[in-house]
Design a protein around this motif. Structure first.
Motif, short mmCIF file in Angstrom:
data_model
loop_
_atom_site.label_atom_id
_atom_site.label_comp_id
_atom_site.label_asym_id
_atom_site.label_seq_id
_atom_site.Cartn_x
_atom_site.Cartn_y
_atom_site.Cartn_z
N PHE A 79 0.84 -1.20 0.00
CA PHE A 79 0.00 0.00 0.00
C PHE A 79 0.87 1.25 0.00
N LYS A 80 0.29 2.34 -0.42
CA LYS A 80 0.92 3.65 -0.26
C LYS A 80 -0.14 4.63 0.21
N GLU A 85 -5.35 12.95 1.12
CA GLU A 85 -6.71 12.44 1.33
C GLU A 85 -6.82 11.75 2.68
N ILE A 86 -7.73 12.21 3.50
CA ILE A 86 -7.93 11.64 4.84
C ILE A 86 -9.28 10.92 4.89
N LYS A 91 -7.23 8.93 9.24
CA LYS A 91 -5.91 8.54 8.73
C LYS A 91 -5.86 8.76 7.23
N PHE A 92 -4.60 8.84 6.72
CA PHE A 92 -4.44 8.99 5.29
C PHE A 92 -5.01 7.76 4.56
N VAL A 93 -5.68 8.01 3.45
CA VAL A 93 -6.25 6.91 2.67
C VAL A 93 -5.13 6.14 1.99
N LYS A 94 -5.23 4.80 2.02
CA LYS A 94 -4.22 3.95 1.40
C LYS A 94 -4.71 3.40 0.07
N TYR A 95 -3.80 3.33 -0.88
CA TYR A 95 -4.10 2.76 -2.19
C TYR A 95 -3.09 1.66 -2.51
#
Length: 243
Positions: A79-80, A85-86, A91-95
């Motif tokens: 993931f990154k 984007e929260i 928390k930061f959104v993971k993609y």
């Protein structure tokens, strides 16, 4: 004198026979008790549900290999975080990190792979119906939603670091997907069977390190099951048989 000696000898033999008889009975009782305990344990094991058996394996794996719930490297999803984007959890959104996944395949050392089940109680699946393989067994976190597996085999998700989940226009070819599968599964794998469905291909493999199932998914149209291409792959997921 001779008569006395004979009497003593006979007495000794009688005592010895008695002792041996007692020991023999004692050993027989011990053996019977061991057999009884063994039978009792067997009955207990047979009375366990498949979900209970899997839960024990999951907890054992978590205890032996998990450190504060951390995954071993081969099961760490690539993931990154999107720093712009929260999510709802703050928390930061993971993609999914496609580049990281490709790098994992380039740097792979198959000899170091353990093929351990992911340390996640949602990692467990069982088959149902006509080759369906998408029923999840909730173990520890949500027992109220737990599914009791049927009589079919149970599998656990593995190799998440090498699993693939593509976004639109980021798919890979079927040939490349098959190359990836060969890179991670044991060298002595033998294909048992393969099924082509509406959503992709499911293939079973046997090997000295266990039985595996690999899902290769076709890309579909947004918010539908309409397949865009059967020459492209939008996902690869690996599972290993537990029971």
């Amino acid at each position: 004198m001779i008569k006395n000696r004979i009497k003593k000898t006979i007495s000794s033999l009688v005592v010895a026979s008695f002792i041996l008889g007692v020991v023999g009975c004692s050993n027989e009782k011990i053996d019977n008790k061991k057999e009884s305990i063994k039978q009792e344990n067997t009955e207990k094991d047979s009375s366990k549900s498949k979900r209970d058996i899997v839960l024990e394996k999951y907890e054992k794996e978590l205890k032996e290999n998990g450190k504060n719930g951390d995954e071993i490297p081969e099961n760490e999803i690539p993931f990154k975080e999107n720093k712009n984007e929260i999510g709802e959890d703050g928390k930061f959104v993971k993609y999914f990190d496609h580049d990281k996944m490709e790098q994992n395949y380039k740097e792979i050392n198959k000899e170091n792979l353990k093929y351990s089940i992911a340390l996640d109680d949602r990692a467990y699946r069982y088959e149902w119906g006509e080759g369906k393989f998408d029923t999840c067994i909730f173990l520890s976190n949500q027992p109220e939603q737990a599914n009791e597996p049927s009589s079919t085999d149970i599998y656990g998700e593995i190799l998440r670091a090498y699993s693939y989940s593509a976004k639109k226009d980021n798919e890979i070819s079927i040939d490349l997907a098959n190359e990836y599968v060969k890179k991670v599964l044991p060298d002595d794998i033998k294909e048992i069977s393969s099924y082509k469905g509406s959503e992709g291909i499911k293939t079973y493999y046997s090997s000295s390190k266990g039985t595996f199932v690999v899902f290769i998914n076709y890309p579909t149209k947004d918010n539908s099951n309409e397949v865009l291409s059967k020459d492209k792959v939008s996902g690869i997921h690996y599972f290993k048989k537990i029971i």
